[in-house]
Design a protein around this motif. Structure first.
Motif, PDB file in Angstrom:
ATOM      1  N   ARG A  96       0.842  -1.187   0.000  1.00 26.20           N
ATOM      2  CA  ARG A  96       0.000   0.000   0.000  1.00 26.20           C
ATOM      3  C   ARG A  96       0.880   1.240   0.000  1.00 26.20           C
ATOM      4  N   PRO A  97       0.324   2.408  -0.300  1.00 27.45           N
ATOM      5  CA  PRO A  97       1.128   3.636  -0.266  1.00 27.45           C
ATOM      6  C   PRO A  97       1.740   3.862   1.114  1.00 27.45           C
ATOM      7  N   LEU A  98       2.953   4.317   1.117  1.00 31.82           N
ATOM      8  CA  LEU A  98       3.645   4.633   2.364  1.00 31.82           C
ATOM      9  C   LEU A  98       3.153   5.980   2.869  1.00 31.82           C
ATOM     10  N   ASP A  99       2.785   6.039   4.127  1.00 33.80           N
ATOM     11  CA  ASP A  99       2.200   7.247   4.710  1.00 33.80           C
ATOM     12  C   ASP A  99       3.243   7.954   5.571  1.00 33.80           C
ATOM     13  N   ALA A 100       3.714   9.101   5.085  1.00 29.05           N
ATOM     14  CA  ALA A 100       4.709   9.882   5.818  1.00 29.05           C
ATOM     15  C   ALA A 100       4.074  10.830   6.823  1.00 29.05           C
ATOM     16  N   GLY A 101       2.747  10.785   6.952  1.00 30.18           N
ATOM     17  CA  GLY A 101       2.077  11.657   7.909  1.00 30.18           C
ATOM     18  C   GLY A 101       2.304  13.121   7.576  1.00 30.18           C
ATOM     19  N   ASN A 102       2.808  13.855   8.544  1.00 28.09           N
ATOM     20  CA  ASN A 102       3.099  15.275   8.359  1.00 28.09           C
ATOM     21  C   ASN A 102       4.598  15.533   8.267  1.00 28.09           C
ATOM     22  N   SER A 103       5.362  14.474   8.030  1.00 27.64           N
ATOM     23  CA  SER A 103       6.818  14.559   8.122  1.00 27.64           C
ATOM     24  C   SER A 103       7.500  14.779   6.774  1.00 27.64           C
ATOM     25  N   GLY A 104       7.993  15.999   6.560  1.00 30.67           N
ATOM     26  CA  GLY A 104       8.763  16.288   5.360  1.00 30.67           C
ATOM     27  C   GLY A 104      10.078  15.528   5.338  1.00 30.67           C
ATOM     28  N   THR A 105      10.685  15.314   6.503  1.00 31.08           N
ATOM     29  CA  THR A 105      11.928  14.554   6.567  1.00 31.08           C
ATOM     30  C   THR A 105      11.697  13.124   6.097  1.00 31.08           C
ATOM     31  N   THR A 106      10.600  12.525   6.551  1.00 31.46           N
ATOM     32  CA  THR A 106      10.310  11.151   6.148  1.00 31.46           C
ATOM     33  C   THR A 106      10.167  11.031   4.639  1.00 31.46           C
ATOM     34  N   ILE A 107       9.341  11.855   4.031  1.00 29.22           N
ATOM     35  CA  ILE A 107       9.060  11.675   2.607  1.00 29.22           C
ATOM     36  C   ILE A 107      10.273  12.005   1.743  1.00 29.22           C
ATOM     37  N   ARG A 108      11.036  13.035   2.109  1.00 31.62           N
ATOM     38  CA  ARG A 108      12.164  13.428   1.259  1.00 31.62           C
ATOM     39  C   ARG A 108      13.324  12.445   1.383  1.00 31.62           C
ATOM     40  N   LEU A 109      13.687  12.055   2.591  1.00 28.11           N
ATOM     41  CA  LEU A 109      14.785  11.112   2.752  1.00 28.11           C
ATOM     42  C   LEU A 109      14.411   9.736   2.216  1.00 28.11           C
ATOM     43  N   LEU A 110      13.187   9.331   2.470  1.00 30.55           N
ATOM     44  CA  LEU A 110      12.746   8.018   2.009  1.00 30.55           C
ATOM     45  C   LEU A 110      12.701   7.955   0.481  1.00 30.55           C
ATOM     46  N   THR A 111      12.387   9.069  -0.161  1.00 28.54           N
ATOM     47  CA  THR A 111      12.384   9.099  -1.624  1.00 28.54           C
ATOM     48  C   THR A 111      13.773   8.815  -2.172  1.00 28.54           C
ATOM     49  N   GLY A 112      14.804   9.331  -1.505  1.00 22.20           N
ATOM     50  CA  GLY A 112      16.175   9.039  -1.926  1.00 22.20           C
ATOM     51  C   GLY A 112      16.498   7.562  -1.849  1.00 22.20           C
ATOM     52  N   ILE A 113      15.987   6.899  -0.812  1.00 19.83           N
ATOM     53  CA  ILE A 113      16.213   5.460  -0.658  1.00 19.83           C
ATOM     54  C   ILE A 113      15.407   4.675  -1.680  1.00 19.83           C
ATOM     55  N   LEU A 114      14.139   5.031  -1.846  1.00 20.77           N
ATOM     56  CA  LEU A 114      13.246   4.276  -2.732  1.00 20.77           C
ATOM     57  C   LEU A 114      13.612   4.438  -4.201  1.00 20.77           C
ATOM     58  N   ALA A 115      14.260   5.550  -4.545  1.00 21.00           N
ATOM     59  CA  ALA A 115      14.642   5.780  -5.940  1.00 21.00           C
ATOM     60  C   ALA A 115      15.589   4.705  -6.455  1.00 21.00           C
ATOM     61  N   ALA A 116      16.269   4.006  -5.542  1.00 19.69           N
ATOM     62  CA  ALA A 116      17.252   3.009  -5.947  1.00 19.69           C
ATOM     63  C   ALA A 116      16.744   1.577  -5.836  1.00 19.69           C
ATOM     64  N   GLN A 117      15.503   1.399  -5.393  1.00 20.27           N
ATOM     65  CA  GLN A 117      14.993   0.042  -5.186  1.00 20.27           C
ATOM     66  C   GLN A 117      14.493  -0.578  -6.490  1.00 20.27           C
ATOM     67  N   LYS A 118      14.286  -1.877  -6.449  1.00 22.97           N
ATOM     68  CA  LYS A 118      13.901  -2.628  -7.653  1.00 22.97           C
ATOM     69  C   LYS A 118      12.389  -2.811  -7.757  1.00 22.97           C
ATOM     70  N   PHE A 119      11.644  -2.003  -7.035  1.00 21.85           N
ATOM     71  CA  PHE A 119      10.195  -2.117  -7.058  1.00 21.85           C
ATOM     72  C   PHE A 119       9.575  -0.722  -7.057  1.00 21.85           C
ATOM     73  N   GLN A 120       8.312  -0.659  -7.400  1.00 22.53           N
ATOM     74  CA  GLN A 120       7.594   0.609  -7.440  1.00 22.53           C
ATOM     75  C   GLN A 120       7.057   0.953  -6.054  1.00 22.53           C
ATOM     76  N   SER A 121       7.085   2.233  -5.738  1.00 21.86           N
ATOM     77  CA  SER A 121       6.571   2.697  -4.451  1.00 21.86           C
ATOM     78  C   SER A 121       5.741   3.951  -4.640  1.00 21.86           C
ATOM     79  N   VAL A 122       4.817   4.163  -3.729  1.00 18.94           N
ATOM     80  CA  VAL A 122       4.060   5.405  -3.656  1.00 18.94           C
ATOM     81  C   VAL A 122       4.215   5.940  -2.237  1.00 18.94           C
ATOM     82  N   VAL A 123       4.599   7.220  -2.129  1.00 15.35           N
ATOM     83  CA  VAL A 123       4.746   7.851  -0.816  1.00 15.35           C
ATOM     84  C   VAL A 123       3.814   9.049  -0.767  1.00 15.35           C
TER      85      VAL A 123
END
Length: 211
Positions: A85-112
């Motif tokens: 399911r979509p990853l829920d970063a809540g109200n956290s800009g740190t979560t969504i921005r840092l996690l995007t850097g990690i997810l950009a390199a993964q071998k699967f599709q993600s929604v944040v």
């Protein structure tokens, strides 16, 4: 009512400082990408770090709270698993921005995504450098969340100067660079907080902030 305060000759006692949110985010993410078990002491239990914790669990990271110690069983680089399911970063800009850097390199599709406030915040500053590294990211109109992140054939290193000082964007690039081929250099005109660099043992040039 008047209150009169006289100068004190000395202060004596002990205080316990609350955990730092910025450090807690990064400690959890670095622990998730590491090999072996990471112990985090003195973590912040504020809502934003808990959003990061929830997202990491959705990505297959085993996390256990033992008393006041957080235990993270690292999956190593490139071994996260796709969330159903979509990853829920809540109200956290740190979560969504840092996690995007990690997810950009993964071998699967993600929604944040996140709450209404977070979905109104700009994401262009983190999307642009990651796309330069080879990431495939789609955003909502106005380059806001939710962000859809697609798998690629791999990321590559870049030289990037932050147009606006941002520790979040810098950290997102660093996390992506851990998975990328070649050297990545990030330059800052104005140095931002360096928690990520310190925790990863990276050397910083004091003058121009290159990493």
């Amino acid at each position: 009512m008047n209150v009169f305060v006289k100068p004190a000759k000395m202060l004596q006692g002990e205080i316990t400082l609350p955990g730092d949110k910025s450090i807690t985010h990064r400690a959890m993410m670095i622990g998730a990408l590491s090999d072996g078990v990471t112990e985090i002491h003195g973590l912040s239990t504020a809502a934003d770090p808990l959003s990061t914790l929830s997202c990491l669990r959705e990505l297959g990271v085993k996390i256990e709270l033992s008393g006041e110690i957080l235990l993270i069983e690292g999956r190593g680089l490139g071994n996260l698993t796709q969330s159903l399911r979509p990853l829920d970063a809540g109200n956290s800009g740190t979560t969504i921005r840092l996690l995007t850097g990690i997810l950009a390199a993964q071998k699967f599709q993600s929604v944040v995504t996140g709450d209404k406030s977070l979905r109104g915040r700009p994401m262009k500053r983190v999307i642009d450098p990651l796309v330069q590294m080879g990431a495939r990211i789609e955003s909502a109109p106005g380059q806001t969340a939710p962000l859809k992140i697609f798998p690629t054939n791999g990321l590559h290193g870049i030289e990037y100067e932050l147009p606006i000082p941002s520790a979040q964007v810098k950290s997102a690039i660093i996390f992506a660079a851990l998975h990328a081929e070649g050297v990545t250099t990030v330059q800052e005109r104005i140095q931002t907080r360096d928690h990520t660099e310190r925790m990863l043992g990276l050397d910083a040039q004091a003058i121009d902030g290159s990493y």
